[in-house]
Design a protein around this motif. Structure first.
Motif, short mmCIF file in Angstrom:
data_model
loop_
_atom_site.label_atom_id
_atom_site.label_comp_id
_atom_site.label_asym_id
_atom_site.label_seq_id
_atom_site.Cartn_x
_atom_site.Cartn_y
_atom_site.Cartn_z
N SER A 102 28.41 29.55 68.83
CA SER A 102 28.78 28.20 69.06
C SER A 102 30.50 27.95 69.17
CB SER A 102 28.35 27.13 68.03
OG SER A 102 29.07 25.77 68.35
N ASP A 103 30.88 28.76 68.06
CA ASP A 103 32.54 28.55 68.17
C ASP A 103 33.12 29.28 69.29
OD1 ASP A 103 32.56 27.12 65.56
OD2 ASP A 103 32.90 29.14 64.74
N VAL A 108 43.38 21.68 67.16
CA VAL A 108 41.93 21.32 66.81
C VAL A 108 41.17 22.31 65.82
CG1 VAL A 108 39.72 20.42 67.23
CG2 VAL A 108 41.61 19.72 68.46
N THR A 109 41.20 23.57 66.12
CA THR A 109 40.57 24.46 65.57
C THR A 109 41.18 25.20 64.21
OG1 THR A 109 41.49 26.22 66.79
CG2 THR A 109 39.06 25.40 67.50
N GLY A 110 42.40 24.81 64.22
CA GLY A 110 43.31 25.44 63.09
C GLY A 110 43.37 24.42 61.90
N LEU A 169 38.79 21.95 62.05
CA LEU A 169 37.61 22.82 61.77
C LEU A 169 37.64 23.23 60.40
CD1 LEU A 169 36.58 24.69 65.12
CD2 LEU A 169 35.85 22.76 63.92
N TYR A 189 34.72 22.70 57.97
CA TYR A 189 33.93 23.61 57.26
C TYR A 189 34.27 23.93 55.86
CZ TYR A 189 32.25 25.10 62.15
OH TYR A 189 31.83 25.16 63.21
N ASP A 192 32.69 27.06 72.49
CA ASP A 192 33.49 26.00 72.34
C ASP A 192 35.01 26.77 72.91
OD1 ASP A 192 31.95 24.18 71.43
OD2 ASP A 192 32.54 24.62 69.22
N ALA A 193 35.35 28.02 72.55
CA ALA A 193 36.57 28.39 72.78
C ALA A 193 36.76 28.46 74.34
CB ALA A 193 36.79 29.83 72.33
N PHE A 202 43.59 23.00 71.72
CA PHE A 202 42.49 23.73 71.20
C PHE A 202 42.69 24.28 69.88
CE2 PHE A 202 39.39 27.15 70.75
CZ PHE A 202 38.32 26.39 70.52
N GLY A 203 43.93 25.01 70.00
CA GLY A 203 44.59 25.47 68.63
C GLY A 203 44.66 24.77 67.66
#
Length: 108
Positions: free
Chosen positions: A18-19, A47-49, A52, A56, A22-23, A44-45
């Motif tokens: 899924s990740d 948000v994921t950095g 997430l 998580y 998403d990328a 995106f960086g």
């Protein structure tokens, strides 16, 4: 035992898959919305950095509990030790820990 291990391994691959998707998808959709390629990658960086990691964080505890108990529960089921199977309830403590940690993050 091999079939159960294979099924467990496949379920463990869902989040990384899924990740990965998403990328690929999210930056493309941001570009369609009018953001440049560089800005889409930066957004995106971010948000994921940041986001997430916070999202998580509770899974550090719940994931380790369920990962450890999954094989024990599976072996009890395959050995037809149903009384031991039903005594192990991994979702109650892990669920309450996840809620507790999430509330702690909301507080601070």
């Amino acid at each position: 035992m091999v079939q159960a291990s294979f099924a467990i391994a496949l379920t463990r691959l869902l989040i990384p898959t899924s990740d990965f998707m998403d990328a690929i998808i999210i930056p493309q959709r941001l570009q369609v919305a009018g953001v440049s390629s560089k800005e889409a990658a930066e957004m995106f960086g971010i948000v994921t950095g940041i986001a997430l990691v916070v999202a998580y964080m509770p899974t550090l505890i719940t994931g380790s509990l369920t990962h450890t108990l999954t094989m024990k529960i599976t072996s009890d089921w395959q050995n037809k030790e149903y009384s031991l199977f039903y005594k192990k309830k991994p979702y109650r403590p892990s669920g309450s820990m996840g809620v507790g940690i999430s509330l702690w993050f909301l507080h601070f």
